[in-house]
Design a protein around this motif. Structure first.
Motif: not given
Lengths: 345, 345
Positions: A72, A105-111, A114, B3, B7-10
């Motif tokens: 990413l 919605n498979r993307f998290s905030v962390e993704a 990145e 991704e 830790s994963r934040t929605e």
């Protein structure tokens, strides 16, 4: 469905450029500040000496990138770089950028963070400011739409249309690498799918893989040309392959083109990989896309300024229109250049 | 997949605005021509008195529009209008536009031409030039990304941030219509699905259906304000609903807001339909999106200039920050305004 009509023409029948020609022919220009609309690397806007350049590109998952091998962070960098490259192709300096994202919605905030790390790196590298954008939900894959604004003065802006007979044709860097990098990535993906315990072997292909995953825009060359007081007569960036870009310059400048096979810059790795894949290295250099190098023409009087430049190759000259587009092979044969162009549909 | 992280934040946890805040906080501005970046209806670019405005919006099938009831021509018109509305919200005049499309192979050339007919109508209505874009294949639905460039002089540009205590709050047109139009379209779609022989009854809802399918941008009001030599102190377009936009102005201007329920402009059809759907008409006016009307604040001294304007309603006043955002109801109660905002994720 609204799109059902009595007669139906498939987009593939007329191609991307045919579609754009057909759609844009109905539009005319109304505002004095619109100096150049559709048909160059960027639109040119302004009334005085200081002009703005404006370009946009959309990248779609599954069409322009594959997240199974595209990190990413690299994707974010590339999305900015390919847009900056369009400003470079007008001999301009990029200044502002917008990023619109559609995310499932498979993307998290962390993704997403990145992705933005790569965008941030590119904004630093090219000194551009992120000034806006849009974030939306995507029903399927990731979509990234980037807009870029650049600056150029009236005496420095370079179009595709002003190449003249006897001008020298130059390209920066080397060609076909991004395409061969893609072949390697696709091969390793297939190997991994067949046997998930196999680790991809990418280290030894580092150069061409990076050409594909993290291309840069040649702003370094644009700044050097300014230092040399050299304004090209025509310029375009190489996104769809050298052959396709030569056709754009020839068509818009109303000229012919002659290039020499033995002058085409190809890296040893690109050459070797093409042979390994049973491909013609010259075809890769001519038709492999996504190198984001610059193709430009200069007056003969300016040749002295760049003839010893390590990263600029003179590959041919601008010919009479009647001569068409040709390549002189290593065996001294003259062959017509074929443009393959864009084939997403 | 890149991704995947520890830790994963929605994205839903922090929302669109939270995501934008989190991402943009890492970016700083490097170029002197970037006068305003993220956080208004458009970016503001320039060094002298003549500034450029720049905004972009992406529309996705299945998220922002439904082709089972959205005619392609209307969709093209709307895609341009909503972007022009962002330029209007800065008190600017739109000049250039780019259209990037991602199309799946179910779209014929004729269907794309229908879409461009609407784009063309809008370009004529708003006097904007189509100057570029991008066409790509889409693996699933239609994606339209529009960029718009506008012009404004330094003394006329209006931000969200300069509303002052005692300013009068104005809105153009009427509110909630586009939202109620959408409810009607969704109801008729459900009826049609249940019984395909039923023809949708849309004629009698023409006004609100058109508010949804073919909204306009209030450039007429922008030109009138210029004729009146009236520069609002703050302005925003109403795309996410009045309440949400009031929050933006209050936050960025660091003020409170008081509005009066009985001053909110609602059309009779919107009111009646809300009642028919068992909805509170005021909630529709406050939180229904996509009206693309203008919300602006003016100095009391300017009130004379617009007080008899048939299409501008004074709905309240700018209050002290400590008072928060409140509505005085018809029964003279004071209730806090709730912003619902954006809920695509």
């Amino acid at each position: 469905m609204s799109e059902q009509k009595d007669s139906r023409t498939e987009i593939g029948e007329i191609g991307e450029f045919g579609l754009i020609d057909r759609l844009s022919s109905k539009f005319s220009t109304k505002n004095s500040s619109t100096l150049k609309g559709i048909g160059d690397d960027a639109a040119v806007i302004g009334n005085g000496d200081d002009l703005r350049l404006y370009s946009t590109d959309m990248l779609l998952e599954g069409v322009h990138f594959d997240l199974s091998y595209m990190p990413l962070q690299h994707l974010g960098y590339k999305a900015v770089a390919v847009n900056v490259s369009d400003i470079a192709a007008m001999n301009g300096i990029p200044k502002q950028i917008t990023i619109s994202l559609a995310l499932s919605n498979r993307f998290s905030v962390e993704a997403v963070e990145e992705l933005y790390k790569g965008i941030h790196f590119a904004c630093e590298d090219f000194s551009v400011d992120l000034v806006g954008g849009d974030t939306a939900a995507s029903p399927s894959g990731l979509v990234i739409s980037v807009g870029v604004i650049g600056e150029v003065t009236k005496d420095k802006v370079v179009y595709r249309k002003n190449a003249e007979e006897n001008d020298i044709i130059c390209v920066t860097g080397d060609l076909g690498g991004a395409f061969m990098g893609l072949q390697v990535l696709e091969r390793e993906k297939a190997v991994f799918k067949a046997n998930p315990e196999m680790q991809p072997e990418l280290e030894k292909y580092d150069y061409i893989v990076k050409r594909q995953l993290k291309p840069t825009a040649r702003m370094d060359v644009i700044h050097e040309l300014r230092d040399l007081s050299l304004v090209p007569t025509a310029m375009i960036d190489i996104s769809d392959g050298l052959a396709s870009e030569l056709f754009h310059i020839a068509k818009q400048s109303d000229v012919g083109i002659t290039i020499y096979e033995d002058k085409l810059p190809i890296s040893k790795m690109t050459y070797d990989m093409a042979v390994e894949f049973n491909m013609d290295p010259m075809t890769c250099a001519l038709n492999g896309g996504e190198d984001y190098e610059l193709l430009f023409t200069i007056s003969q009087k300016d040749f002295e300024k760049i003839k010893n430049h390590a990263d600029i190759a003179a590959i041919g000259f601008v010919n009479k229109k009647a001569n068409g587009l040709n390549m002189i092979t290593k065996n001294d044969n003259t062959v017509a250049i074929q443009a393959q162009g864009w084939k997403h549909f």
